[in-house]
Each structure stands twice: as structure tokens, then as C-alpha cells.
Scaffold this motif. Structure first.
Motif, PDB file in Angstrom:
ATOM      1  N   HIS A  78      40.238  -0.830  -2.769  1.00  0.00           N
ATOM      2  CA  HIS A  78      39.222  -1.487  -3.613  1.00  0.00           C
ATOM      3  C   HIS A  78      39.330  -3.011  -3.505  1.00  0.00           C
ATOM      4  CE1 HIS A  78      37.685   2.197  -5.277  1.00  0.00           C
ATOM      5  NE2 HIS A  78      38.896   2.582  -5.636  1.00  0.00           N
ATOM      6  N   GLN A 104      37.547  -4.639  -0.842  1.00  0.00           N
ATOM      7  CA  GLN A 104      36.091  -4.703  -0.975  1.00  0.00           C
ATOM      8  C   GLN A 104      35.673  -5.562  -2.161  1.00  0.00           C
ATOM      9  OE1 GLN A 104      34.314  -0.655   0.181  1.00  0.00           O
ATOM     10  NE2 GLN A 104      36.466  -0.234  -0.297  1.00  0.00           N
ATOM     11  N   ARG A 122      36.776  -5.518  -5.220  1.00  0.00           N
ATOM     12  CA  ARG A 122      36.653  -4.834  -6.518  1.00  0.00           C
ATOM     13  C   ARG A 122      37.979  -4.890  -7.264  1.00  0.00           C
ATOM     14  NH1 ARG A 122      35.051   0.685  -3.907  1.00  0.00           N
ATOM     15  NH2 ARG A 122      33.079   0.244  -2.889  1.00  0.00           N
ATOM     16  N   GLY A 124      38.669  -5.209 -10.243  1.00  0.00           N
ATOM     17  CA  GLY A 124      38.710  -4.564 -11.565  1.00  0.00           C
ATOM     18  C   GLY A 124      39.132  -3.116 -11.495  1.00  0.00           C
ATOM     19  N   ARG A 125      39.191  -2.557 -10.300  1.00  0.00           N
ATOM     20  CA  ARG A 125      39.516  -1.124 -10.193  1.00  0.00           C
ATOM     21  C   ARG A 125      41.035  -0.924 -10.117  1.00  0.00           C
ATOM     22  NH1 ARG A 125      35.609   3.192  -8.329  1.00  0.00           N
ATOM     23  NH2 ARG A 125      33.600   2.182  -7.949  1.00  0.00           N
ATOM     24  N   GLU A 155      32.969   2.877 -14.087  1.00  0.00           N
ATOM     25  CA  GLU A 155      33.475   3.209 -12.741  1.00  0.00           C
ATOM     26  C   GLU A 155      34.087   1.999 -12.049  1.00  0.00           C
ATOM     27  OE1 GLU A 155      30.233   4.785 -10.309  1.00  0.00           O
ATOM     28  OE2 GLU A 155      30.009   2.817  -9.368  1.00  0.00           O
ATOM     29  N   ASP A 156      33.699   0.790 -12.486  1.00  0.00           N
ATOM     30  CA  ASP A 156      34.265  -0.406 -11.849  1.00  0.00           C
ATOM     31  C   ASP A 156      35.685  -0.710 -12.313  1.00  0.00           C
ATOM     32  OD1 ASP A 156      33.363  -0.942 -14.337  1.00  0.00           O
ATOM     33  OD2 ASP A 156      32.377  -2.846 -13.855  1.00  0.00           O
ATOM     34  N   THR A 157      36.287   0.218 -13.135  1.00  0.00           N
ATOM     35  CA  THR A 157      37.698   0.057 -13.530  1.00  0.00           C
ATOM     36  C   THR A 157      38.587   1.156 -12.932  1.00  0.00           C
ATOM     37  OG1 THR A 157      37.570   1.456 -15.502  1.00  0.00           O
ATOM     38  CG2 THR A 157      36.976  -0.873 -15.785  1.00  0.00           C
ATOM     39  N   ASP A 165      32.863   6.478  -5.789  1.00  0.00           N
ATOM     40  CA  ASP A 165      33.818   5.856  -4.861  1.00  0.00           C
ATOM     41  C   ASP A 165      35.202   5.702  -5.501  1.00  0.00           C
ATOM     42  OD1 ASP A 165      34.690   5.006  -2.452  1.00  0.00           O
ATOM     43  OD2 ASP A 165      33.852   2.982  -2.555  1.00  0.00           O
TER      44      ASP A 165
END
Ligand SMILES: Cc1ncc(COP(=O)(O)O)c(C=O)c1O
Length: 435
Positions: free
Chosen positions: A113, A116, A118, A120-121, A195-197, A232
Motif C-alpha cells: 500500500h 501506491q 496509501r 493510511g492503510r 477501506e483506506d485504513t 484491494d
């Protein structure tokens, strides 16, 4: 007085030799290894080809640092195992065991993640009643309450949904649509945290000892994989116990044709001859990680050539018919146990796949009420087995964090028919000796 900080609270016999499915102690007592130790010894003890491969590798190289060199042993093992894993273009990261494999896997998911953008994931979702290891990250992914309890102040970053455990299924419509219900629970948890976590979902394809070889319904894995794909969320299959033929297929996920993003292995990789395991990333995950800032991780003993050489020799043994043997013998043993224990007063369920078989002990067969922990049901069955020369495996506390008794079988696949009959007879006698 021994200077060993022992894992046991009683005096232990000294093991002096092992061969096939048998371990002999210093007094000459022979034990039938009905659980391959901790469901580890898939090809059996004393296999000449594995011992020779370890010796030959040791003659070639000893310690080689994995950032300075690769080795032929690691390259050959990775190529061979990549052709067997239920993944596309797998890249394997060898480590020293299951817990390290799980730590590596969750970090790979985070790196995927991060690469990419992200950041926060970070949340990993595991399952209640699961086991992924005793290091702190792997323990946080685990749901087994008695193991988490002393370390609670250090845990709590990861979340848990219910496991696929049909014997005590929480689905109000049980036995209808359990897989869909469990997938909906995962979907709801992802939605509630956003979902972004969420970085990853981790689970054993078929539960290991902590839920006594609980097999999911056929609609479970396709539904779970679809939820992960849609958001994802990296799907990590923890195959530390189920891998390398234990459930009658090469990997547990093969039963449902699921291809995880990351897979962890340990135990059966070398059948216990050398501490070894790995986290494998699919080509897609590997490409994303290496296309980003990279993978900040490493162990002194990672990419170990001795483990790889042992693993390659074990693959050779497994390919010579042992996976089919696990499937066939497992089915026979399961049927035999079910029939011989059908009216045993303390038995609630007998389940499993291949040579991973669990027996759930209950105080009341009508209500499935567990024994009280003070009854030490699993311990007493294991002791009775041991007195008859049989080693079994157990787990306790799965029902409510304290109560719950499981007896687990996981013998070497090389067991002969006569040894399998002995295993069946001694297991039935030990289980029937309690209460
Ligand atoms: C599914 C699973 N994952 C991880 C582990 C941890 O492996 P290890 O004890 O090699 O660290 C285990 C061990 O029982 C396991 O069964």
C-alpha cells in the motif's frame, strides 16, 4: 537441576532417536508421533534424502549474508516451490519459521500500500480463535484469547472477525449461507473503519489446532476473496500448518482454487528438519513493492541455504505420492474416528481434511457445553494417549477464552496402514478414557 528454560511445567523424557512415525526416549520407550510434534513432520522422521541434502549443503556453504549473495540452494528452492504455490509468479522471502513468516507477510502488505501512496492503510484484520504466531505482530493478528491475555497492553492494533467454525457458527441462519454471512461481516468491518485504513486480511485456509481443524463451508473462501479484491485489501493465506500436503492438497487454498496475494509457510516446509519458512508474494504484489520505496525488513537468518536445501529435498519426498497418501489416509482415519467415537459421551465433533483432524470434547452432547477448564479434559486425553505410547496435540480455551478442549491429530503422511490402525485404536481408547 537442568539449566534449560523449559516450555514444559513437568519433567520431560529425553528423546534420543526418531524414525518414520516413531520417537524413542532414553529409557527405550517408543512413541507413535500422531501429531508430527506440532503438526510439523509431514514426510516422517529420519528420511535419508533430507538428511543427506542438509549435509551436502553444509559442506558447500555455511553462513552467507542475504544482501551480499544469493545461493544456488535458495534459487533452486524458490523456483521449485513457485511452481506449486497457488499464486501467480510467486516470489518467496525465506525466514526461520511461521511467526517470522507472518511478520514478514503483514509488512509486505503494508509495503504494497505504501508503494501506491496509501499510507493510511495499516489495519490487519484476523479472525477470532485463529493462531498466527507468538511474536507481537503475529500475536496481534491471532485471535486465540489465552495466548493474547498476558500481553494485552502490547496488543490491539489489529481487528478480528469471526472464524469459519461450523460447530459453533454465529450465523443466525446457520447452516444456511454461512460463508456469505461471514464475508458480509468482513465487508461491514472494512466499511466501518474505511477501506483506506485496512491493509490486509489474514486467515488460515482451514483452521489449525486452535479451532481443531475446522473446515469452512465451500461458499466461504470465494466470498471472502471477493470482498478483499473489491477493496484491494491484501489477502494473506496463513498456510504455516495447512501447507505442503497436510490437508490432502499441496496447500489449503487449493481446495477452493483461491489465489491469495501473500502466503505464509513454516512447519511442513522442511518437515521440521531445519527451522525454515517463508512469506510468498504474488508477482503483482512483488512488482508493486519493488516499484515503490522498497521493502524495509530483514533478518540475520533469512534466505537460509540450509533450510532451502532441506525444503527442496522435502518437496522431492512429497512429490513421490505423499500428498495423495495424506488425502486418502486422512479420509479413512476421519471416517474411522467418526464411527468409533459416534457414541462417545465426551465427543461433540470429529472434523478435518487430509491428515489434519480435530476432535472437539464437550461436557454435554445435546447443548455442546464445553468441559470446565478445571476438568483438564484435553490434558487428560493427551496423558492417556501418552501412557499408551501415542503422542497427540491439543488446544484449550477456544470457546470463551478459558473453556474448550480440542485434541488434534496430524501424523506423518508416510504412516503405514498398520501404524494408521494403531493410531486409530490408541486415539479412540484415549478419548474414551475421559470423562
Ligand atoms: C497457522 C500458523 N501460523 C503461524 C504459526 C507460528 O509458527 P511458529 O511456531 O513456527 O512461529 C503457527 C504455529 O503453530 C500456525 O499454526
Amino acid at each position: 537441576m537442568s539449566h534449560v528454560f523449559s516450555r514444559a511445567t513437568r519433567d520431560l523424557p529425553t528423546a534420543v532417536s526418531a524414525d518414520g512415525a516413531w520417537i524413542t526416549d532414553a529409557d527405550g520407550t517408543r512413541y507413535l508421533d500422531g501429531a508430527g510434534g506440532a503438526i510439523v513432520v509431514n514426510v516422517g522422521h529420519g528420511v535419508a534424502s533430507v538428511i543427506a541434502a542438509i549435509g551436502e549443503q553444509l559442506e558447500r556453504t555455511q553462513y552467507i549474508h542475504p544482501t551480499a549473495f544469493t545461493t544456488r540452494a535458495v534459487e533452486a528452492y524458490a523456483e521449485e516451490v513457485a511452481g506449486i504455490l497457488p499464486m501467480d509468479d510467486a516470489r518467496i522471502y525465506p525466514v526461520s519459521g511461521g511467526s517470522e513468516a507472518v511478520e514478514t507477510a503483514v509488512k509486505m502488505a503494508r509495503a504494497y500500500h505504501l508503494a501506491q501512496g496509501r499510507g493510511g492503510r495499516s489495519i490487519v484484520i484476523g479472525r477470532r480463535g485463529s493462531y498466527h504466531g507468538n511474536t507481537l505482530g503475529a500475536l496481534d493478528a491471532s485471535g486465540k484469547a489465552p495466548l493474547r491475555k498476558p500481553y494485552t497492553p502490547w496488543l490491539g492494533r489489529f481487528l478480528h472477525v469471526s472464524a469459519a467454525y461450523e460447530f459453533r457458527c454465529e450465523n443466525p441462519q446457520h447452516p444456511h449461507g454461512c460463508g456469505a454471512w461471514q464475508a458480509a461481516e468482513l465487508e461491514k468491518m472494512i466499511a466501518s473503519y474505511g477501506e483506506d485504513t485496512v491493509a490486509a486480511f489474514i486467515a488460515e485456509p482451514i483452521s489449525g489446532a486452535t479451532l481443531g481443524a475446522a473446515v469452512p463451508t465451500d461458499d466461504y473462501w470465494p466470498a471472502i476473496a471477493e470482498v478483499c479484491r473489491a477493496h484491494d485489501v491484501v489477502l494473506i493465506a496463513d498456510e504455516v500448518m495447512t501447507g505442503f500436503g497436510r490437508t490432502g492438497r499441496w496447500f489449503g487454498m487449493d481446495h477452493w482454487d483461491i489465489r491469495p496475494d501473500i502466503l505464509t509457510a513454516g512447519k511442513g516446509t522442511t518437515s521440521g528438519y531445519v527451522p525454515f519458512g517463508f512469506a510468498a508474494a504474488s508477482g503483482r504484489v512483488h512488482e508493486a513493492i519493488t516499484g515503490g520505496p522498497g521493502f524495509v525488513h530483514g533478518f540475520t537468518w533469512s534466505h537460509n541455504a540450509l533450510g532451502a536445501a532441506a525444503g527442496l529435498a522435502v518437496l522431492g519426498e512429497l512429490k513421490a505420492g505423499l500428498i495423495d497418501r495424506s488425502r486418502e489416509l486422512g479420509a479413512r482415519l476421519l471416517e474411522g474416528l467418526r464411527s468409533e467415537l459416534a457414541d462417545a459421551p465426551g465427543v461433540g465433533d470429529v472434523r478435518g481434511l487430509g491428515l489434519l483432524i480435530g476432535i472437539e470434547l464437550v461436557r454435554d452432547r445435546e447443548t455442546n457445553e464445553p468441559f470446565r477448564r478445571a476438568d483438564k479434559a484435553a490434558e487428560r486425553v493427551l496423558q492417556a494417549a501418552r501412557e499408551s505410547g501415542l503422542l497427540l496435540y491439543s488446544s484449550t480455551g477456544h470457546v470463551d477464552g478459558t473453556n474448550g478442549d480440542l485434541v488434534v491429530l496430524g501424523p506423518p503422511f508416510s504412516l503405514s496402514d498398520d501404524e494408521a490402525s494403531l493410531l486409530l485404536d490408541r486415539t479412540v481408547a484415549a478419548v474414551r478414557s475421559f470423562p
